[in-house]
Motif scaffolding. Structure first.
Motif, PDB file in Angstrom:
ATOM      1  N   THR A  46       0.837  -1.200   0.000  1.00  0.00           N
ATOM      2  CA  THR A  46       0.000   0.000   0.000  1.00  0.00           C
ATOM      3  C   THR A  46       0.871   1.249   0.000  1.00  0.00           C
ATOM      4  O   THR A  46       1.849   1.332   0.742  1.00  0.00           O
ATOM      5  CB  THR A  46      -0.918   0.028   1.244  1.00  0.00           C
ATOM      6  OG1 THR A  46      -1.564  -1.246   1.372  1.00  0.00           O
ATOM      7  CG2 THR A  46      -1.978   1.102   1.119  1.00  0.00           C
ATOM      8  N   GLY A  48       0.234   4.749   1.001  1.00  0.00           N
ATOM      9  CA  GLY A  48      -0.751   5.608   1.652  1.00  0.00           C
ATOM     10  C   GLY A  48      -1.891   4.766   2.192  1.00  0.00           C
ATOM     11  O   GLY A  48      -2.926   4.628   1.538  1.00  0.00           O
ATOM     12  N   THR A  50      -5.106   3.604   4.409  1.00  0.00           N
ATOM     13  CA  THR A  50      -6.339   4.352   4.607  1.00  0.00           C
ATOM     14  C   THR A  50      -6.347   5.123   5.929  1.00  0.00           C
ATOM     15  O   THR A  50      -6.744   6.278   5.963  1.00  0.00           O
ATOM     16  CB  THR A  50      -7.534   3.379   4.558  1.00  0.00           C
ATOM     17  OG1 THR A  50      -7.460   2.680   3.320  1.00  0.00           O
ATOM     18  CG2 THR A  50      -8.850   4.104   4.640  1.00  0.00           C
ATOM     19  N   ASP A  75      -1.401  -0.838  -3.892  1.00  0.00           N
ATOM     20  CA  ASP A  75      -2.641  -0.083  -3.713  1.00  0.00           C
ATOM     21  C   ASP A  75      -2.249   1.362  -3.405  1.00  0.00           C
ATOM     22  O   ASP A  75      -1.935   1.701  -2.274  1.00  0.00           O
ATOM     23  CB  ASP A  75      -3.455  -0.702  -2.572  1.00  0.00           C
ATOM     24  CG  ASP A  75      -4.698   0.123  -2.245  1.00  0.00           C
ATOM     25  OD1 ASP A  75      -4.841   1.237  -2.788  1.00  0.00           O
ATOM     26  OD2 ASP A  75      -5.526  -0.352  -1.446  1.00  0.00           O
ATOM     27  N   CYS A  77      -4.279   3.860  -4.170  1.00  0.00           N
ATOM     28  CA  CYS A  77      -5.547   4.575  -4.343  1.00  0.00           C
ATOM     29  C   CYS A  77      -5.482   5.951  -3.689  1.00  0.00           C
ATOM     30  O   CYS A  77      -5.793   6.958  -4.300  1.00  0.00           O
ATOM     31  CB  CYS A  77      -6.687   3.768  -3.727  1.00  0.00           C
ATOM     32  SG  CYS A  77      -7.158   2.375  -4.742  1.00  0.00           S
ATOM     33  N   TRP A  78      -5.032   5.972  -2.460  1.00  0.00           N
ATOM     34  CA  TRP A  78      -4.994   7.226  -1.718  1.00  0.00           C
ATOM     35  C   TRP A  78      -3.676   7.966  -1.952  1.00  0.00           C
ATOM     36  O   TRP A  78      -3.665   9.112  -2.361  1.00  0.00           O
ATOM     37  CB  TRP A  78      -5.239   6.943  -0.232  1.00  0.00           C
ATOM     38  CG  TRP A  78      -4.830   8.020   0.722  1.00  0.00           C
ATOM     39  CD1 TRP A  78      -4.085   7.853   1.864  1.00  0.00           C
ATOM     40  CD2 TRP A  78      -5.154   9.421   0.675  1.00  0.00           C
ATOM     41  NE1 TRP A  78      -3.923   9.055   2.504  1.00  0.00           N
ATOM     42  CE2 TRP A  78      -4.564  10.026   1.799  1.00  0.00           C
ATOM     43  CE3 TRP A  78      -5.860  10.216  -0.211  1.00  0.00           C
ATOM     44  CZ2 TRP A  78      -4.664  11.397   2.065  1.00  0.00           C
ATOM     45  CZ3 TRP A  78      -5.959  11.595   0.043  1.00  0.00           C
ATOM     46  CH2 TRP A  78      -5.375  12.168   1.170  1.00  0.00           C
ATOM     47  N   ASN A 104      -6.405   6.233  -7.383  1.00  0.00           N
ATOM     48  CA  ASN A 104      -7.641   7.020  -7.501  1.00  0.00           C
ATOM     49  C   ASN A 104      -7.296   8.489  -7.684  1.00  0.00           C
ATOM     50  O   ASN A 104      -6.889   9.152  -6.729  1.00  0.00           O
ATOM     51  CB  ASN A 104      -8.500   6.857  -6.243  1.00  0.00           C
ATOM     52  CG  ASN A 104      -9.133   5.493  -6.145  1.00  0.00           C
ATOM     53  OD1 ASN A 104      -9.002   4.679  -7.050  1.00  0.00           O
ATOM     54  ND2 ASN A 104      -9.812   5.237  -5.054  1.00  0.00           N
ATOM     55  N   LYS A 107      -8.934  11.169  -5.394  1.00  0.00           N
ATOM     56  CA  LYS A 107      -8.604  11.375  -3.982  1.00  0.00           C
ATOM     57  C   LYS A 107      -7.635  12.550  -3.845  1.00  0.00           C
ATOM     58  O   LYS A 107      -8.055  13.675  -3.809  1.00  0.00           O
ATOM     59  CB  LYS A 107      -8.085  10.092  -3.366  1.00  0.00           C
ATOM     60  CG  LYS A 107      -9.237   9.114  -3.114  1.00  0.00           C
ATOM     61  CD  LYS A 107      -8.817   7.919  -2.327  1.00  0.00           C
ATOM     62  CE  LYS A 107     -10.031   7.049  -1.985  1.00  0.00           C
ATOM     63  NZ  LYS A 107      -9.611   5.777  -1.397  1.00  0.00           N
ATOM     64  N   SER A 116     -10.525   6.431 -11.453  1.00  0.00           N
ATOM     65  CA  SER A 116      -9.583   5.472 -10.879  1.00  0.00           C
ATOM     66  C   SER A 116      -8.842   4.731 -11.979  1.00  0.00           C
ATOM     67  O   SER A 116      -9.448   4.298 -12.954  1.00  0.00           O
ATOM     68  CB  SER A 116     -10.332   4.450 -10.016  1.00  0.00           C
ATOM     69  OG  SER A 116     -11.132   5.119  -9.064  1.00  0.00           O
TER      70      SER A 116
HETATM   71  C1  LIG Z   1     -10.042   4.642  -1.034  1.00  0.00           C
HETATM   72  C2  LIG Z   1      -9.153   3.491  -0.976  1.00  0.00           C
HETATM   73  C3  LIG Z   1      -9.506   2.310  -1.638  1.00  0.00           C
HETATM   74  C4  LIG Z   1     -10.841   2.122  -2.306  1.00  0.00           C
HETATM   75  O1  LIG Z   1     -10.889   2.711  -3.530  1.00  0.00           O
HETATM   76  P1  LIG Z   1     -12.242   2.616  -4.406  1.00  0.00           P
HETATM   77  O2  LIG Z   1     -11.813   3.091  -5.727  1.00  0.00           O
HETATM   78  O3  LIG Z   1     -13.220   3.511  -3.726  1.00  0.00           O
HETATM   79  O4  LIG Z   1     -12.658   1.199  -4.394  1.00  0.00           O
HETATM   80  C5  LIG Z   1      -8.602   1.269  -1.627  1.00  0.00           C
HETATM   81  N1  LIG Z   1      -7.434   1.373  -0.972  1.00  0.00           N
HETATM   82  C6  LIG Z   1      -7.074   2.491  -0.295  1.00  0.00           C
HETATM   83  C7  LIG Z   1      -5.743   2.551   0.420  1.00  0.00           C
HETATM   84  C8  LIG Z   1      -7.916   3.586  -0.283  1.00  0.00           C
HETATM   85  O5  LIG Z   1      -7.586   4.692   0.412  1.00  0.00           O
END
Ligand SMILES: *Cc1c(COP(=O)(O)O)cnc(C)c1O
Length: 297
Positions: A46, A48, A50, A75, A77-78, A104, A107, A116
């Motif tokens: 990961t 970042g 959550t 991951d 995403c953030w 994402n 974010k 995304s």
């Molecule tokens: C927000 C987040 C997700 C989820 O992302 P979605 O596109 O809303 O499914 C996954 N992993 C992390 C670390 C996030 O912060």
């Protein structure tokens, strides 16, 4: 879960106090699995996390994954926004060694929700995995280069053009503008954290954090200067929900709280600085508003 592998096939790997996966523990767990005749398939890093905003050490994890031929997914995403900033890109050093990455842009990177991206290092992989060449849908003999058609590369058929808003945003503000959005998130977080360090009653869960997550407890006056027994922490765990209820009823603010049981932490507030338009006056408001709402607790 979605792939049908089941949660029992997921192995949790211990993290350090910042929330980063421990590479040596990962390697030990892979070896254990191999000994038991299991097949370690993928490591989920990961960038970042959550709650704490931890950036995993991608270089070290990539070394382990390479040694055992394991897929390394990141991951992001953030925290992926860091890649847009000269100042913060180092947090994701060795990202090129991951096999896939989720990011994402809605974010930290300033795009409207949802935008995304799923990036894979190996060219053509999406086609290989998902292509069905349904002849009633996707004709290869069109007047343009059909390798740009994404219809047959993903599991979705009908979908929105989520990449367009990112393209437009990037075109409009340029690399420097994208970096400014991200830098602002990190700066706001640091400013808010500094302010909390200097304000009675606020205590950061991780004083020196890397991302734009500010995690903190608020200790009302009635609980200050006491011995911090389990009973005291029990009382602190009720402060977050109580203040949250007040802020929701008043409509003055919205922020989440969470416990972090794996680290032994009771409920704390968690503010995610992801809004490109937030500035220092908003951070000042957060502190004064929590003081106002929590004063008499
Ligand atoms: C927000 C987040 C997700 C989820 O992302 P979605 O596109 O809303 O499914 C996954 N992993 C992390 C670390 C996030 O912060």
């Amino acid at each position: 879960m979605f792939l049908g592998m089941g949660l029992d096939s997921v192995v949790r790997v211990a993290t350090d106090e910042l929330g980063k996966m421990k590479p040596e523990v990962l390697e030990a767990r892979i070896q254990e699995d191999l000994k038991m005749g299991h097949l370690p398939a993928m490591v989920m890093a990961t960038a970042g996390t959550t709650v704490l905003g931890a950036y995993d050490l991608l270089e070290a994890l990539a070394d382990v994954c390479d040694r055992y031929g394991v897929w390394l997914h990141c991951d992001a995403c953030w925290g992926g926004g860091a890649l847009l900033s000269d100042k913060h890109r180092h947090l994701m050093a060795a990202v090129h060694r991951t096999h896939s990455l989720a990011w994402n842009f809605h974010k930290m990177s300033g795009a409207p929700i949802q935008s995304s991206a799923f990036l894979v290092n190996e060219k053509g992989l999406m086609e290989e995995c998902n292509q069905f060449k349904a002849e009633y849908l996707f004709q290869p003999d069109k007047c343009y280069d059909t390798s740009y058609d994404i219809g047959d590369k993903t599991v979705q058929c009908g979908r929105k053009v989520d990449s367009l808003k990112l393209w437009l945003l990037w075109k409009a503000v340029g690399d420097a503008g994208m970096a400014a959005v991200v830098d602002n998130c990190f700066q706001n977080a640091q400013y808010l954290a500094e302010k909390m360090k200097q304000t009675d009653g606020f205590r950061l869960v991780i004083p020196e954090f890397e991302c734009a997550n500010v995690c903190f407890w608020y200790i009302p006056e009635s609980l200050r200067g006491q011995e911090e027994t389990p009973d005291w922490w029990q009382k602190i765990s009720k402060v977050g929900p109580a203040i949250k209820e007040r802020m929701v009823r008043e409509g003055s603010m919205m922020m989440g709280y969470t416990p972090l049981t794996c680290k032994g932490h009771v409920n704390f507030f968690r503010i995610i600085l992801a809004n490109a338009k937030s500035d220092r006056t908003d951070m000042d408001f957060v502190v004064s508003e929590i003081e106002r709402l929590g004063k008499d607790l």
